[in-house]
Design an enzyme around this catalytic site. Structure first.
Site, PDB file in Angstrom:
ATOM      1  N   HIS A   1      78.378 102.827  61.212  1.00 39.06           N
ATOM      2  CA  HIS A   1      79.278 103.342  60.443  1.00 39.06           C
ATOM      3  C   HIS A   1      78.766 105.120  60.309  1.00 39.06           C
ATOM      4  CE1 HIS A   1      77.536 101.652  56.404  1.00 39.06           C
ATOM      5  NE2 HIS A   1      76.633 102.271  57.377  1.00 39.06           N
TER       6      HIS A   1
ATOM      7  N   GLN B   1      84.792 107.078  63.399  1.00 42.96           N
ATOM      8  CA  GLN B   1      85.056 107.037  61.774  1.00 42.96           C
ATOM      9  C   GLN B   1      85.265 108.503  61.263  1.00 42.96           C
ATOM     10  OE1 GLN B   1      82.299 104.463  59.764  1.00 42.96           O
ATOM     11  NE2 GLN B   1      83.694 102.759  59.983  1.00 42.96           N
TER      12      GLN B   1
ATOM     13  N   TRP C   1      78.021  94.620  59.547  1.00 45.72           N
ATOM     14  CA  TRP C   1      78.000  95.494  60.627  1.00 45.72           C
ATOM     15  C   TRP C   1      76.996  95.152  61.610  1.00 45.72           C
ATOM     16  CZ3 TRP C   1      77.353  96.861  55.278  1.00 45.72           C
ATOM     17  CH2 TRP C   1      78.252  97.809  55.052  1.00 45.72           C
TER      18      TRP C   1
ATOM     19  N   ARG D   1      79.365  99.286  67.163  1.00 45.42           N
ATOM     20  CA  ARG D   1      79.144  97.703  66.866  1.00 45.42           C
ATOM     21  C   ARG D   1      78.741  96.935  67.969  1.00 45.42           C
ATOM     22  NH1 ARG D   1      82.459  98.052  61.796  1.00 45.42           N
ATOM     23  NH2 ARG D   1      81.706  99.734  60.735  1.00 45.42           N
TER      24      ARG D   1
ATOM     25  N   ALA E   1      83.586 108.359  47.529  1.00 42.94           N
ATOM     26  CA  ALA E   1      83.446 108.216  49.254  1.00 42.94           C
ATOM     27  C   ALA E   1      84.361 107.579  49.631  1.00 42.94           C
ATOM     28  CB  ALA E   1      82.092 107.660  49.216  1.00 42.94           C
TER      29      ALA E   1
ATOM     30  N   VAL F   1      79.259 101.593  46.944  1.00 41.88           N
ATOM     31  CA  VAL F   1      79.935 102.235  46.003  1.00 41.88           C
ATOM     32  C   VAL F   1      80.276 101.175  44.893  1.00 41.88           C
ATOM     33  CG1 VAL F   1      81.410 103.951  47.424  1.00 41.88           C
ATOM     34  CG2 VAL F   1      82.015 101.479  47.540  1.00 41.88           C
TER      35      VAL F   1
END
Ligand code: DAH
Length: 346
Positions: free
Chosen positions: A177, A217, A156, A203, A314, A260
């Site tokens: 994000h 998003q 990112w 970004r 998620a 995650v």
């Protein structure tokens, strides 16, 4: 004298009746009622008459003057009306012409897609929550298992905000994000929870046909006692069917995101070539639509959830990308160029 007046009245009235345009009317007015008009002359000459006659003639002359003035006004009205009617006939009013356009706004294609996607998740029991665009480094990175100097930060490119506290230890940024909202929501709520978070992200990147520095998003998060990867699959399969149609195939493949474990990349089979390979799917037959995974135990611990009891999934998707897929739009920069020719199509 009275006879003369009577004759004048008859003549003036007759002439007036015959008048067909405003120019003639003005000439008529001058002829009778103007400064040198015949009636005016008579009225001026009254002084020369003997008293008795002056009274009678004067009264009669004034009556006629009033009558002529009233007739003049009436005639003028009729002539103007006739002139308008003639104009309409000659120049014509085309009653089939469209009316004046009344400018009407519409929802931006991104907004429409945000609403459509959120609605799908709402019907599956998800709650819609929004966050802020300005975020702390802690929520955007640290709490999501991306400490300082972690190589994953390179995923990112970040726009930092110049903000100094006394200690200088709380760097601020524009969120890269919507994932930081996972942390904020878990800090505020206890399981079971199911939320989706639409929002703008930023970004620090050069733009091209598939990259923008600002885009939308939608983040999803579900945490409960028995949530497994199968729940994630079921939820996203259903979502895909609702958004892209029953016949779409959905593919899960391993991917890496620090927050995650396991992390997955979700793709649908290409709806242009049906999986054979074409330009849209880069000859692969598959189109990536989002990242997802099971919430990392360390993330759960950080917000005070016991990972032995709670598990969660998620996911995060880019909204413009989905709009592009649906409408065959080839350049993401069109979304914020504000070209009405583009926007009016939606
Ligand atoms: N936040 C990620 C990004 O912007 C996308 C993402 C991946 C979100 C995996 C998730 C996830 O919630 O589980 O690239």
């Amino acid at each position: 004298m009275l006879n003369t007046l009577e004759e004048l009245k008859l003549r003036a009235t007759e002439e007036l009746e015959a008048i067909t345009d405003l120019k003639e009317l003005e000439a008529w007015r001058l002829r009778y009622l103007g400064r040198k008009g015949s009636l005016t002359r008579i009225l001026r000459g009254l002084g020369l008459l003997p008293l008795e006659e002056r009274r009678v003639v004067g009264a009669q002359a004034n009556k006629i003057k009033e009558l002529l003035e009233r007739s003049l006004v009436e005639r003028e009205r009729l002539l103007k009306e006739a002139e308008l009617a003639r104009h309409v006939e000659v120049a014509g009013i085309d009653v089939t012409l469209p009316g004046r356009p009344f400018p009407q706004g519409g929802l931006h294609p991104t907004t429409q897609m945000v609403r459509e996607i959120c609605h799908i998740f709402e019907t599956m029991g998800f709650q819609v929550v929004e966050g802020t665009d300005v975020e702390w480094d802690y929520y955007n990175f640290e709490a999501l298992n991306i400490p300082k100097d972690h190589p994953a930060r390179d995923m990112w490119a970040t726009l930092w905000i110049d903000y100094r506290t006394e200690s200088g230890e709380m760097p601020m940024l524009l969120r890269t994000h919507t994932s930081p909202m996972q942390i904020r929501i878990m800090e505020r709520m206890r399981p079971p929870l199911r939320v989706v978070v639409p929002g703008r992200v930023y970004r620090y990147e050069a733009t091209d046909a598939t990259h923008e520095s600002i885009f939308y998003q939608i983040e999803g998060l579900a945490v409960d006692e028995t949530i497994t990867l199968a729940d994630l699959k079921g939820t996203l399969f259903e979502f895909s069917r609702r958004l892209f149609g029953r016949e779409r195939q959905v593919r899960f493949r391993c991917d890496y995101f620090p927050f995650v474990e396991p992390g997955v990349e979700v793709a649908i089979d290409c709806f242009v070539c049906g999986g054979k390979g074409c330009r849209l799917c880069n000859e692969t037959g598959w189109i990536e639509i989002m990242g997802a995974g099971m919430v990392h135990p360390d993330v759960l611990k950080r917000v005070g959830y016991d990972p032995e009891i709670y598990t969660g999934f998620a996911f995060g998707l880019g909204v413009e990308r989905i709009v592009m897929l649906r409408h065959g739009i080839e350049d993401i920069r069109l979304f914020y160029a504000n070209d009405l020719r583009f926007l009016r199509q939606f």
